[in-house]
Design a protein around this motif. Structure first.
Motif, short mmCIF file in Angstrom:
data_model
loop_
_atom_site.label_atom_id
_atom_site.label_comp_id
_atom_site.label_asym_id
_atom_site.label_seq_id
_atom_site.Cartn_x
_atom_site.Cartn_y
_atom_site.Cartn_z
N ARG A 90 -27.84 -33.44 46.51
CA ARG A 90 -27.17 -34.54 47.19
C ARG A 90 -27.52 -34.51 48.67
O ARG A 90 -27.78 -33.44 49.21
CB ARG A 90 -25.64 -34.38 47.07
CG ARG A 90 -25.10 -34.80 45.73
CD ARG A 90 -23.60 -34.61 45.71
NE ARG A 90 -23.03 -35.03 44.44
CZ ARG A 90 -22.63 -36.28 44.18
NH1 ARG A 90 -22.75 -37.22 45.08
NH2 ARG A 90 -22.12 -36.58 43.01
N CYS A 91 -27.44 -35.68 49.29
CA CYS A 91 -27.62 -35.74 50.75
C CYS A 91 -26.35 -35.15 51.37
O CYS A 91 -25.24 -35.54 50.99
CB CYS A 91 -27.83 -37.18 51.21
SG CYS A 91 -27.80 -37.37 53.01
N ALA A 92 -26.52 -34.24 52.32
CA ALA A 92 -25.36 -33.58 52.95
C ALA A 92 -24.51 -34.57 53.74
O ALA A 92 -23.37 -34.29 54.06
CB ALA A 92 -25.85 -32.45 53.86
N LEU A 93 -25.07 -35.74 54.06
CA LEU A 93 -24.33 -36.72 54.86
C LEU A 93 -23.69 -37.81 54.00
O LEU A 93 -22.50 -38.03 54.08
CB LEU A 93 -25.25 -37.37 55.91
CG LEU A 93 -25.29 -36.67 57.28
CD1 LEU A 93 -25.91 -35.31 57.18
CD2 LEU A 93 -26.05 -37.52 58.27
N CYS A 94 -24.52 -38.48 53.19
CA CYS A 94 -23.99 -39.65 52.47
C CYS A 94 -23.78 -39.37 50.98
O CYS A 94 -23.33 -40.26 50.26
CB CYS A 94 -24.93 -40.83 52.65
SG CYS A 94 -26.55 -40.59 51.91
N MET A 95 -24.13 -38.16 50.52
CA MET A 95 -23.92 -37.72 49.14
C MET A 95 -24.83 -38.42 48.12
O MET A 95 -24.62 -38.27 46.92
CB MET A 95 -22.45 -37.89 48.71
CG MET A 95 -21.43 -37.24 49.62
SD MET A 95 -21.68 -35.47 49.79
CE MET A 95 -20.95 -34.86 48.30
N LEU A 99 -31.23 -33.84 52.80
CA LEU A 99 -30.93 -35.15 53.40
C LEU A 99 -31.73 -36.24 52.70
O LEU A 99 -32.87 -36.02 52.29
CB LEU A 99 -31.32 -35.15 54.89
CG LEU A 99 -30.55 -34.22 55.84
CD1 LEU A 99 -31.13 -34.31 57.25
CD2 LEU A 99 -29.07 -34.55 55.87
N CYS A 100 -31.13 -37.44 52.60
CA CYS A 100 -31.88 -38.57 52.06
C CYS A 100 -32.93 -38.97 53.10
O CYS A 100 -32.87 -38.52 54.25
CB CYS A 100 -30.95 -39.72 51.71
SG CYS A 100 -30.21 -40.50 53.17
N LYS A 101 -33.88 -39.78 52.69
CA LYS A 101 -35.01 -40.13 53.56
C LYS A 101 -34.55 -40.71 54.90
O LYS A 101 -35.09 -40.35 55.95
CB LYS A 101 -35.93 -41.14 52.86
CG LYS A 101 -36.44 -40.69 51.51
CD LYS A 101 -37.68 -39.85 51.64
CE LYS A 101 -38.17 -39.35 50.28
NZ LYS A 101 -39.22 -38.34 50.42
N ILE A 102 -33.57 -41.61 54.85
CA ILE A 102 -33.09 -42.24 56.08
C ILE A 102 -32.43 -41.21 56.99
O ILE A 102 -32.72 -41.14 58.18
CB ILE A 102 -32.09 -43.38 55.75
CG1 ILE A 102 -32.83 -44.62 55.29
CG2 ILE A 102 -31.19 -43.73 56.95
CD1 ILE A 102 -33.43 -45.49 56.40
N HIS A 103 -31.56 -40.40 56.43
CA HIS A 103 -30.86 -39.41 57.26
C HIS A 103 -31.78 -38.31 57.75
O HIS A 103 -31.58 -37.76 58.82
CB HIS A 103 -29.63 -38.87 56.52
CG HIS A 103 -28.54 -39.91 56.44
ND1 HIS A 103 -27.81 -40.16 55.32
CD2 HIS A 103 -28.11 -40.80 57.39
CE1 HIS A 103 -26.96 -41.16 55.58
NE2 HIS A 103 -27.14 -41.56 56.81
N HIS A 104 -32.82 -38.01 56.96
CA HIS A 104 -33.81 -37.03 57.41
C HIS A 104 -34.53 -37.56 58.66
O HIS A 104 -34.62 -36.88 59.68
CB HIS A 104 -34.81 -36.75 56.28
CG HIS A 104 -35.82 -35.70 56.61
ND1 HIS A 104 -36.89 -35.42 55.80
CD2 HIS A 104 -35.93 -34.86 57.67
CE1 HIS A 104 -37.61 -34.44 56.35
NE2 HIS A 104 -37.05 -34.10 57.49
#
Ligand code: ZN
Length: 204
Positions: A92-97, A127-132
């Motif tokens: 999961r993305c640590a920010l948006c799950m 992290l997802c691509k955007i949050h990365h």
């Protein structure tokens, strides 16, 4: 080693999980230690291998293979880093799950190649691509207390749902952490990285 038979190498990432690399070749025998060395190869190496004459294989390929081994080993370590980080965060993305592995990356807190930038899970964030990209570009930072801070300039901006829900809504949120304490982001690394974010935030 004498016949240069291509072999399959299973590199252990974690118990029960392996990355398979092939072809690999035995390049050194150490009977005293009951071990042997292998060289990793890749498609380019294999093509080169197939085209080479037996006499060329010995000298020229030794240099070529050494280069290929270095790059293949590096790639193997990167794949292993990704697998370990994603598993620690339950994919999961640590920010948006977000939980789609294809849209997730293992981001480095301290970049690869810098001191302290080792590919350890505690230097990683799933992290997802955007949050990365947002993290790498200091659009947002993560405090040593595991909270998200979004750049002031972005907080003032009005735009569509991606900025609103995807980025601005993350401000002040606590990130998701691995269950194992050992795998959580290193506070020391987060401190160093957050300082860079703070400087970027001030100058924007
Ligand atoms: Zn995300």
């Amino acid at each position: 080693m004498d016949t240069q038979t291509p072999l399959v190498y299973c590199y252990r990432i974690m118990p029960g999980s392996y990355i398979v690399s092939y072809p690999v070749f035995v390049c050194g025998d150490k009977p005293d230690a009951l071990t042997f060395d292998i060289q990793l190869d890749d498609e380019v190496g294999l093509l080169h291998y197939a085209r080479s004459q037996p006499s060329e294989l010995i000298a020229e390929n030794a240099i070529h293979r050494r280069y290929i081994t270095t790059t293949a080993k590096r790639r193997l370590h990167q794949v292993a880093f990704r697998e370990r980080v994603l598993k620690a965060y339950q994919t999961r993305c640590a920010l948006c799950m977000l939980k789609h592995a294809a849209l997730l990356d293992a981001a480095h807190i301290i970049p690869d190649g810098e001191p302290d930038g080792e590919p350890e899970v505690s230097n990683g964030l799933s992290l997802c691509k955007i949050h990365h990209a947002a993290f790498d570009l200091n659009y947002l930072g993560i405090t040593p207390g595991y909270r998200v801070e979004v750049r002031r300039q972005l907080l003032d901006e009005i735009d569509g749902p991606m900025l609103q829900h995807g980025i601005k809504a993350m401000h002040g949120q606590r990130i998701a952490l691995p269950n194992s304490r050992r795998e959580r982001p290193s506070v020391k690394r987060l401190e160093a990285r957050f300082e860079k974010f703070r400087l970027a935030d001030q100058t924007s």
